[in-house]
Design an enzyme around this catalytic site. Structure first.
Site, PDB file in Angstrom:
ATOM      1  N   ARG A 126       0.820  -1.212   0.000  1.00 46.88           N
ATOM      2  CA  ARG A 126       0.000   0.000   0.000  1.00 46.88           C
ATOM      3  C   ARG A 126       0.857   1.266   0.000  1.00 46.88           C
ATOM      4  O   ARG A 126       0.337   2.364  -0.088  1.00 46.88           O
ATOM      5  CB  ARG A 126      -0.911   0.057   1.234  1.00 46.88           C
ATOM      6  CG  ARG A 126      -1.650  -1.202   1.523  1.00 46.88           C
ATOM      7  CD  ARG A 126      -2.738  -0.977   2.570  1.00 46.88           C
ATOM      8  NE  ARG A 126      -2.269  -1.076   3.941  1.00 46.88           N
ATOM      9  CZ  ARG A 126      -2.355  -0.100   4.832  1.00 46.88           C
ATOM     10  NH1 ARG A 126      -2.814   1.061   4.479  1.00 46.88           N
ATOM     11  NH2 ARG A 126      -1.961  -0.274   6.066  1.00 46.88           N
ATOM     12  N   ARG A 138       7.341   7.177  -5.275  1.00 45.41           N
ATOM     13  CA  ARG A 138       7.012   8.103  -6.351  1.00 45.41           C
ATOM     14  C   ARG A 138       8.272   8.774  -6.877  1.00 45.41           C
ATOM     15  O   ARG A 138       9.105   9.243  -6.099  1.00 45.41           O
ATOM     16  CB  ARG A 138       6.031   9.171  -5.850  1.00 45.41           C
ATOM     17  CG  ARG A 138       4.691   8.584  -5.429  1.00 45.41           C
ATOM     18  CD  ARG A 138       3.772   9.658  -4.896  1.00 45.41           C
ATOM     19  NE  ARG A 138       2.521   9.076  -4.427  1.00 45.41           N
ATOM     20  CZ  ARG A 138       1.764   9.604  -3.490  1.00 45.41           C
ATOM     21  NH1 ARG A 138       2.128  10.736  -2.901  1.00 45.41           N
ATOM     22  NH2 ARG A 138       0.642   9.019  -3.123  1.00 45.41           N
ATOM     23  N   ARG A 140      -3.527  -5.434  17.420  1.00 45.40           N
ATOM     24  CA  ARG A 140      -2.686  -4.385  17.983  1.00 45.40           C
ATOM     25  C   ARG A 140      -3.608  -3.277  18.473  1.00 45.40           C
ATOM     26  O   ARG A 140      -4.647  -2.996  17.857  1.00 45.40           O
ATOM     27  CB  ARG A 140      -1.715  -3.820  16.948  1.00 45.40           C
ATOM     28  CG  ARG A 140      -0.764  -4.835  16.372  1.00 45.40           C
ATOM     29  CD  ARG A 140       0.238  -5.344  17.381  1.00 45.40           C
ATOM     30  NE  ARG A 140       1.239  -4.328  17.719  1.00 45.40           N
ATOM     31  CZ  ARG A 140       2.186  -4.492  18.623  1.00 45.40           C
ATOM     32  NH1 ARG A 140       2.254  -5.635  19.314  1.00 45.40           N
ATOM     33  NH2 ARG A 140       3.074  -3.545  18.859  1.00 45.40           N
ATOM     34  N   ARG A 150       4.455   7.769  16.168  1.00 50.60           N
ATOM     35  CA  ARG A 150       4.192   9.060  15.528  1.00 50.60           C
ATOM     36  C   ARG A 150       3.592  10.034  16.528  1.00 50.60           C
ATOM     37  O   ARG A 150       3.130   9.634  17.605  1.00 50.60           O
ATOM     38  CB  ARG A 150       3.262   8.898  14.323  1.00 50.60           C
ATOM     39  CG  ARG A 150       1.864   8.373  14.648  1.00 50.60           C
ATOM     40  CD  ARG A 150       1.049   8.190  13.375  1.00 50.60           C
ATOM     41  NE  ARG A 150      -0.300   7.714  13.653  1.00 50.60           N
ATOM     42  CZ  ARG A 150      -1.246   7.535  12.737  1.00 50.60           C
ATOM     43  NH1 ARG A 150      -0.982   7.791  11.469  1.00 50.60           N
ATOM     44  NH2 ARG A 150      -2.452   7.092  13.070  1.00 50.60           N
ATOM     45  N   GLU A 158       1.775   8.468  19.963  1.00 51.18           N
ATOM     46  CA  GLU A 158       1.060   7.229  19.697  1.00 51.18           C
ATOM     47  C   GLU A 158       1.983   6.028  19.905  1.00 51.18           C
ATOM     48  O   GLU A 158       3.052   5.944  19.299  1.00 51.18           O
ATOM     49  CB  GLU A 158       0.538   7.263  18.262  1.00 51.18           C
ATOM     50  CG  GLU A 158      -0.507   6.238  17.927  1.00 51.18           C
ATOM     51  CD  GLU A 158      -1.151   6.518  16.578  1.00 51.18           C
ATOM     52  OE1 GLU A 158      -1.030   5.641  15.699  1.00 51.18           O
ATOM     53  OE2 GLU A 158      -1.750   7.600  16.395  1.00 51.18           O
ATOM     54  N   TYR A 161      -8.707  -5.098   8.146  1.00 48.81           N
ATOM     55  CA  TYR A 161      -8.433  -3.667   8.224  1.00 48.81           C
ATOM     56  C   TYR A 161      -9.176  -2.985   7.091  1.00 48.81           C
ATOM     57  O   TYR A 161      -8.964  -3.282   5.916  1.00 48.81           O
ATOM     58  CB  TYR A 161      -6.933  -3.380   8.118  1.00 48.81           C
ATOM     59  CG  TYR A 161      -6.642  -1.898   8.190  1.00 48.81           C
ATOM     60  CD1 TYR A 161      -6.579  -1.258   9.414  1.00 48.81           C
ATOM     61  CD2 TYR A 161      -6.490  -1.145   7.028  1.00 48.81           C
ATOM     62  CE1 TYR A 161      -6.345   0.102   9.496  1.00 48.81           C
ATOM     63  CE2 TYR A 161      -6.260   0.221   7.096  1.00 48.81           C
ATOM     64  CZ  TYR A 161      -6.186   0.839   8.333  1.00 48.81           C
ATOM     65  OH  TYR A 161      -5.985   2.182   8.411  1.00 48.81           O
ATOM     66  N   ASP A 208     -10.524   0.824   5.477  1.00 51.39           N
ATOM     67  CA  ASP A 208     -10.625   2.276   5.486  1.00 51.39           C
ATOM     68  C   ASP A 208     -12.101   2.658   5.569  1.00 51.39           C
ATOM     69  O   ASP A 208     -13.001   1.849   5.302  1.00 51.39           O
ATOM     70  CB  ASP A 208      -9.997   2.865   4.221  1.00 51.39           C
ATOM     71  CG  ASP A 208      -8.480   2.826   4.270  1.00 51.39           C
ATOM     72  OD1 ASP A 208      -7.921   2.943   5.382  1.00 51.39           O
ATOM     73  OD2 ASP A 208      -7.849   2.669   3.205  1.00 51.39           O
TER      74      ASP A 208
END
Length: 381
Positions: free
Chosen positions: A171, A175, A247, A277, A298, A346, A348
Site C-alpha cells: 500500500r 514516487r 494491535r 508518531r 502514539e 483492516y 478504510d
C-alpha cells in the site's frame, strides 16, 4: 421488519439508515457512551481544537457514490494528508518520493535518474517477495528500508518485518516526482464539523432508535427479525475458541501553545524512539485557527482483553482461529457480521461505508424475494 444493529459506528449507521428509509424498524445499540465508534470526534474544551479521539481518520476514496453519500450528511472540506517522518536526525516526506530520495542521498536527480538509481540499490535478486522486509529490499533497497520502514514497523507490529507478509507494504508507493500527498484517491477531505455530526445526521431518522451504554444480550436477538453485528467476531461467541489477535494504541496527550510540529502527522522511524508518531489535531482542520494545540504521542502494543482493538494481526495463527470462527458464524442463522471487527479485516472508512451500503442493499433485495441474508457480504478469509 425489526432489525437489531450492534454498534453505532459507520457500519451500523449506514446499514440502519438505508433500512430505516425502506420502512424497517432499526434498533441500534452500542456499549460505549457515544456514537461513531473509533471515528468519534469532539471539541477539546481547553483549546477548542477538533479532536480525533481515537486517532486520526482521513477520508479518501475513488468511490464517487460513497463520496456523494457522506456529503449528503455533512460538508466536506479539502484536506490532503502530507506525512513527515523524523529519521536519523532529519525530517523527510512520506511516502518516499523524489524529494525524499534526493534529500536522503544528497543528490539532485531527475525522475528517470532516480528511477535508475533505486533500481541499482534495490535487491533485484528477490523475485517474489514473501515478507515485509523482502518487499522493501526489493523495491527501495536497504538504506531507505532501514531509515523509513524497519524501525517504524517493528514498533507498530511488535515483531520483525521478516515475520510480516509482503502485502502490508504494497500500500506504500514510491514516487519519482515531488508529489507528497500520502493518498492518491480522487476524493479527499475532512468533515468541516468532525465525524460525530455526520454520523448523528445519518442516524437521524424516525425509524431508528439508538441506545448507548447498552451491551448486547443474546435475548435481544429473539426480539429481532435479523441482527447485524459490527463488534468483534470472536466476541459474538464469547471468545469460546480463544481471542483473535489485535494491535492496540495508547495515546499520550499533551498540549502546546502555538504550532508544535507544523504538520498533522510526524512519524518516527528510529527504533530507539518508543512512539510511532505524533499527531497534531488542529492541522486536521486547517480552515480553523487556534492558538493552543493538542497532540498525541502514539504507542502501539498487543491488545489485551480490555483494550480497544485497532489493527487485526492476521498472521498464520490468527487466520487459523479466524477460519474456525467463520465456521461458527456461518452456522448461526439470523446474524450478518459486518465492518472492521465483524469481519476481522483492516478497512478504510470508504470501504466500510461501501460494504455497509452493499450489505443493506443485499438485505432489501433478499427480503423482497424471500431469500436468507448471508452471514458475510465479504468473506473474512
Amino acid at each position: 421488519m425489526k432489525v437489531l444493529l450492534v454498534g453505532a459506528g459507520l457500519s451500523g449507521a449506514v446499514i440502519g439508515r438505508t433500512l430505516a428509509e425502506a420502512g424497517h424498524d432499526c434498533r441500534i445499540i452500542d456499549s460505549r457512551s457515544h456514537i461513531g465508534g473509533n471515528c468519534y470526534t469532539e471539541r477539546d474544551p481547553e483549546t477548542g481544537v477538533m479532536m480525533h479521539v481515537y486517532g486520526p481518520h482521513i477520508f479518501h476514496t475513488d468511490d464517487e457514490e460513497v463520496w456523494n453519500y457522506v456529503n449528503r450528511f455533512t460538508t466536506f472540506l479539502p484536506f490532503q494528508n502530507r506525512v513527515k517522518t523524523t529519521s536519523q536526525g532529519a525530517v523527510y516526506s512520506l511516502p518516499v518520493n523524489l524529494h525524499t530520495i534526493n534529500q536522503f542521498f544528497g543528490k539532485t536527480m531527475r525522475p528517470d535518474e532516480a528511477r535508475d538509481f533505486i533500481t541499482e540499490i534495490a535487491d533485484t535478486s528477490i523475485e517474489e517477495p514473501q515478507s515485509f522486509e523482502e518487499q522493501a529490499l526489493r523495491f527501495v533497497g536497504r538504506d531507505l528500508y532501514e531509515a523509513f520502514f524497519k524501525g517504524y514497523t517493528e514498533k507498530q507490529w511488535g515483531c520483525s518485518p521478516t515475520e510480516l507478509p509482503a502485502s502490508i507494504l504494497k500500500r506504500l508507493p514510491v514516487r519519482f516526482n515531488y508529489d507528497d500527498n500520502y493518498f492518491f484517491h480522487r476524493f479527499q477531505g475532512m468533515p468541516r464539523d468532525g465525524y460525530t455530526p455526520m454520523i448523528e445526521a445519518i442516524l437521524d431518522h424516525p425509524n431508528i432508535t439508538v441506545e448507548l451504554e447498552t451491551s448486547y444480550e443474546p435475548a435481544m436477538a429473539d426480539e429481532a427479525d435479523h441482527v447485524f453485528w459490527s463488534g468483534p467476531l470472536d466476541g459474538f461467541f464469547d471468545y469460546r475458541l480463544g481471542r483473535l489477535g489485535y494491535r492496540t494504541l495508547d495515546f499520550e496527550r499533551f498540549t502546546h501553545e502555538g504550532d508544535y510540529q507544523g504538520c498533522a502527522v510526524m512519524n518516527y522511524g528510529d527504533r530507539d524512539v518508543p512512539y510511532t508518531r505524533i499527531t497534531e489535531h488542529k492541522h486536521f482542520s486547517p480552515w480553523e485557527s487556534h492558538e493552543g494545540s493538542v497532540c498525541y504521542r502514539e504507542y502501539s502494543r498487543a491488545a489485551e482483553p480490555d483494550d480497544i482493538p485497532y489493527y487485526p494481526i492476521r498472521m498464520v495463527e490468527e487466520k487459523s482461529l479466524l477460519s474456525q470462527y467463520v465456521e461458527l458464524a456461518q452456522a448461526t442463522p439470523g446474524v450478518t457480521f459486518v465492518g472492521r471487527l465483524g469481519t476481522y479485516r483492516y478497512l478504510d472508512m470508504d470501504v466500510t461505508i461501501r460494504e455497509a451500503m452493499d450489505t443493506a442493499g443485499s438485505f432489501l433485495s433478499g427480503a423482497s424475494m424471500g431469500k436468507t441474508m448471508p452471514t458475510f457480504i465479504k468473506s473474512p478469509l
